[in-house]
Design a protein around this motif. Structure first.
Motif, mmCIF file in Angstrom:
data_model
loop_
_atom_site.group_PDB
_atom_site.id
_atom_site.type_symbol
_atom_site.label_atom_id
_atom_site.label_comp_id
_atom_site.label_asym_id
_atom_site.label_seq_id
_atom_site.Cartn_x
_atom_site.Cartn_y
_atom_site.Cartn_z
ATOM 1 N N CYS A 48 35.037 15.291 54.686
ATOM 2 C CA CYS A 48 35.436 14.418 54.620
ATOM 3 C C CYS A 48 34.593 13.247 53.878
ATOM 4 C CB CYS A 48 36.021 13.642 56.050
ATOM 5 S SG CYS A 48 35.135 13.461 56.949
ATOM 6 N N GLY A 49 33.472 13.439 53.393
ATOM 7 C CA GLY A 49 32.884 13.634 52.417
ATOM 8 C C GLY A 49 31.676 11.579 53.586
ATOM 9 N N THR A 50 31.571 11.770 54.508
ATOM 10 C CA THR A 50 31.081 10.703 55.412
ATOM 11 C C THR A 50 29.253 11.072 55.634
ATOM 12 O OG1 THR A 50 32.082 11.512 57.612
ATOM 13 C CG2 THR A 50 33.525 9.681 56.192
ATOM 14 N N SER A 51 29.264 12.080 55.149
ATOM 15 C CA SER A 51 27.855 12.295 55.696
ATOM 16 C C SER A 51 27.986 14.068 55.521
ATOM 17 C CB SER A 51 27.692 12.888 57.158
ATOM 18 O OG SER A 51 28.492 13.573 58.355
ATOM 19 N N PHE A 52 26.380 14.728 56.075
ATOM 20 C CA PHE A 52 26.043 15.525 54.681
ATOM 21 C C PHE A 52 25.331 16.391 56.582
ATOM 22 C CE2 PHE A 52 23.240 12.625 52.944
ATOM 23 C CZ PHE A 52 21.921 13.185 53.001
ATOM 24 N N PHE A 53 25.252 17.907 56.037
ATOM 25 C CA PHE A 53 23.847 18.888 56.659
ATOM 26 C C PHE A 53 22.716 19.132 56.133
ATOM 27 C CE2 PHE A 53 28.134 18.068 59.030
ATOM 28 C CZ PHE A 53 27.428 17.821 60.417
ATOM 29 N N THR A 54 21.671 18.797 56.910
ATOM 30 C CA THR A 54 20.487 19.703 56.303
ATOM 31 C C THR A 54 19.448 21.207 57.221
ATOM 32 O OG1 THR A 54 18.878 17.397 56.769
ATOM 33 C CG2 THR A 54 20.292 17.825 54.674
ATOM 34 N N VAL A 55 19.266 21.932 56.905
ATOM 35 C CA VAL A 55 18.707 23.231 57.510
ATOM 36 C C VAL A 55 16.797 22.428 57.242
ATOM 37 C CG1 VAL A 55 20.427 23.835 58.768
ATOM 38 C CG2 VAL A 55 19.751 25.203 57.114
ATOM 39 N N GLY A 56 15.581 23.266 57.950
ATOM 40 C CA GLY A 56 14.725 23.996 57.014
ATOM 41 C C GLY A 56 13.491 23.933 57.797
ATOM 42 N N ASP A 57 12.170 24.579 57.154
ATOM 43 C CA ASP A 57 11.849 25.204 58.149
ATOM 44 C C ASP A 57 11.629 24.898 59.847
ATOM 45 O OD1 ASP A 57 11.578 26.967 56.278
ATOM 46 O OD2 ASP A 57 9.956 26.821 55.046
ATOM 47 N N ASP A 58 11.825 23.387 59.890
ATOM 48 C CA ASP A 58 10.942 23.440 61.153
ATOM 49 C C ASP A 58 12.159 23.445 62.086
ATOM 50 O OD1 ASP A 58 13.462 21.467 59.735
ATOM 51 O OD2 ASP A 58 12.397 19.265 60.668
ATOM 52 N N LYS A 59 13.056 23.906 62.065
ATOM 53 C CA LYS A 59 13.982 24.777 63.383
ATOM 54 C C LYS A 59 15.230 23.392 63.484
ATOM 55 C CE LYS A 59 10.365 27.974 64.735
ATOM 56 N NZ LYS A 59 9.593 28.528 66.065
ATOM 57 N N THR A 60 15.299 22.197 62.637
ATOM 58 C CA THR A 60 16.128 21.653 63.248
ATOM 59 C C THR A 60 17.347 21.193 61.768
ATOM 60 O OG1 THR A 60 14.830 19.801 61.561
ATOM 61 C CG2 THR A 60 13.792 19.620 63.945
ATOM 62 N N ILE A 61 18.457 21.046 62.431
ATOM 63 C CA ILE A 61 19.888 20.593 62.137
ATOM 64 C C ILE A 61 19.766 19.298 61.890
ATOM 65 C CG2 ILE A 61 22.297 21.346 61.587
ATOM 66 C CD1 ILE A 61 21.743 23.778 63.321
ATOM 67 N N LYS A 62 19.874 18.854 60.912
ATOM 68 C CA LYS A 62 20.086 16.849 60.832
ATOM 69 C C LYS A 62 20.971 16.898 60.508
ATOM 70 C CE LYS A 62 15.509 16.079 60.988
ATOM 71 N NZ LYS A 62 13.688 15.102 60.455
ATOM 72 N N GLN A 63 21.552 15.459 60.802
ATOM 73 C CA GLN A 63 23.099 14.733 59.885
ATOM 74 C C GLN A 63 23.022 13.843 59.556
ATOM 75 O OE1 GLN A 63 26.328 14.678 62.777
ATOM 76 N NE2 GLN A 63 27.742 13.885 60.985
ATOM 77 N N TRP A 64 23.175 13.252 57.942
ATOM 78 C CA TRP A 64 23.012 12.071 57.414
ATOM 79 C C TRP A 64 24.388 11.016 57.206
ATOM 80 C CZ3 TRP A 64 17.747 10.718 57.704
ATOM 81 C CH2 TRP A 64 16.625 12.697 57.530
ATOM 82 N N ASN A 65 24.091 10.032 57.241
ATOM 83 C CA ASN A 65 25.079 9.686 56.436
ATOM 84 C C ASN A 65 24.880 9.127 55.650
ATOM 85 O OD1 ASN A 65 27.159 7.434 56.348
ATOM 86 N ND2 ASN A 65 26.340 6.300 58.090
ATOM 87 N N TRP A 66 25.843 9.209 54.875
ATOM 88 C CA TRP A 66 26.178 9.269 52.923
ATOM 89 C C TRP A 66 25.909 7.956 52.726
ATOM 90 C CZ3 TRP A 66 26.045 12.287 49.332
ATOM 91 C CH2 TRP A 66 27.022 13.535 48.964
ATOM 92 N N GLU A 67 25.995 6.475 53.549
ATOM 93 C CA GLU A 67 25.846 5.350 53.043
ATOM 94 C C GLU A 67 23.970 5.541 53.145
ATOM 95 O OE1 GLU A 67 27.664 3.736 51.251
ATOM 96 O OE2 GLU A 67 29.100 5.201 51.788
#
Length: 431
Positions: free
Chosen positions: A120-139
């Motif tokens: 829906c374009g309201t948020s995005f997800f990132t993954v990294g070497d620190d073993k975490t999944i993070k969801q961020w707001n587009w705004e």
């Protein structure tokens, strides 16, 4: 009684403006134009030359990262917005028309391994070497407000890739296993594994949204159905000769995985990323040989190759949603914007320019197999080392072909079968 009357429409011969060209009446009777084909051939040759003269694909460079670019993704709803992740854990949101960075987020410690946008374009997800999944707001947050993720999930191992479902609130990650997550839960709702060390990439099928595929560390591609409890099948490509060339791309029919439909051979080093155009008729590939190539889906050789003196190993590549641009990220900290059609004129076109462009395109298609037109249209400038590597690979293929011919000539008739290039790339399919 018939009365013949002369009728002249001023629209047929009067110019629209004083700067317009004079309108000339034409008779399209082919008997009056015996040299029409030679004239068209000359025009096609000139159009092909002009196409190469005006082939300037580079549009812009987005700099601001302090480490190599590791991943790029597009906004699900906006054509002008992209996100990039770097090897230092930094994530940047870019505005393409203005060529500027809108936000900078220190998302992870270490590499950003994957980014995906919610459908829906309201948020995005990132993954990294620190073993975490993070969801961020587009705004972006308000002035003075600290940037914090909407949700954070701590995993048991490093995640190497992520992709979001096209219609539902679920996403998939890969690492030691392939996990399917619900956005409302902190643990995976399903996990898949097939006896391999790790997975490097995972993607949902954009049409059959319940199917997904992953690339494993043993050179295999594993197919999954989210409605099943186990993986569907595993595809392991390998070469049947002693010289293994891993610089090609393969297109498969998912119903018949024994033989590739097309083998795309032009790169001289490992291919690191691939992305299809929105039309599905072409795809772009990024390679370790510092070039980007655009392939038609049913052709074995690329129609375009892009490179610059400063561009180093290209790590990631994306095709814009309007089918006009290609984005590439390389390990010298730059994101480059290229035209998908190198000679295309940007900006508004008048009706006459559109007609001339369409006419020249049709002329080139009509005479594309003539030797002079084909030679000019196929010519591309390449760096010296890539030409040298292509020459070496060509010599290796010729030596292999001569050896096969000699073995076949001195063997019992029928004992050594004659294989096509597609059949040489044998695939082991494990159900």
């Amino acid at each position: 009684m018939k009365v013949k009357v002369l009728c002249r429409n001023p629209d047929d011969y009067v110019r629209e403006t004083t700067r317009d060209i004079q309108r000339v009446p034409r008779n399209y009777d082919p008997t009056l134009h015996p040299f029409e084909v030679p004239r068209e051939y000359t025009r096609a040759l000139n159009a092909t030359k002009l196409e190469r003269v005006f082939a300037k694909p580079f549009v812009a460079s987005l700099d601001g990262h302090r480490d190599g670019i590791s991943c790029i993704t597009k906004h699900a709803k906006s054509l002008s917005t992209i996100i990039s992740g770097a090897c230092d854990g930094e994530v940047k949101v870019w505005n393409l028309p203005r060529q500027e960075c809108l936000r900078t987020v220190q998302a992870h410690e270490g590499f950003v391994r994957g980014i995906c946008s919610r459908f829906c374009g309201t948020s995005f997800f990132t993954v990294g070497d620190d073993k975490t999944i993070k969801q961020w707001n587009w705004e972006a947050p308000g002035y003075g407000v600290r940037e914090e993720p909407i949700n954070t999930i701590l995993g048991k191992a490093v995640f190497t890739g992520i992709d979001h479902h096209q219609r539902e609130g679920t996403f998939v990650t890969c690492g030691q296993t392939v996990d399917i997550w619900d956005e409302q839960r902190s643990s995976p709702i399903r996990s898949f594994s097939w006896g391999v060390d790790s997975f490097s990439c995972v993607r949902y099928n954009p049409v059959e949204t319940e199917l997904l595929a992953s690339c494993a560390s043993d050179r295999s591609v594993v197919l999954y159905d989210t409605r099943e409890s186990a993986p569907l099948r595993k595809v392991l490509p390998f070469m049947t000769n002693e010289i293994t060339l891993c610089f090609s791309l393969y297109t498969y029919d998912i119903r018949h995985l024994d033989v590739p439909v097309t083998v795309h051979m032009d790169h001289v080093s490992a291919v690191l990323d691939v992305d299809y155009s929105p039309t599905g008729r072409e795809f772009v590939s990024a390679s370790f040989d510092k070039t980007i190539r655009i392939f038609p889906k049913d052709k074995g050789h690329s129609r375009e190759v892009y490179h610059t003196k400063r561009m180093q190993h290209v790590i990631c590549v994306r095709w814009s949603a309007d089918n006009k641009y290609v984005l590439s990220g390389s390990d010298e900290m730059n994101i480059r914007l290229w035209k998908a059609n190198a000679s295309e004129k940007l900006g508004l076109l008048s009706a006459r320019e559109k007609a001339a462009t369409h006419y020249n395109k049709k002329l080139i298609e009509k005479f594309q197999h003539h030797p002079q037109v084909r030679r000019i249209a196929r010519h591309r400038h390449l760096p010296g080392d890539i030409l040298k590597q292509k020459r070496e690979l060509r010599e290796m293929r010729e030596a292999r072909r001569r050896k096969e011919q000699n073995v076949r000539k001195h063997s019992k008739p029928g004992s050594v079968p004659l294989l096509t290039e597609k059949e040489k790339h044998v695939v082991a399919v494990v159900e």
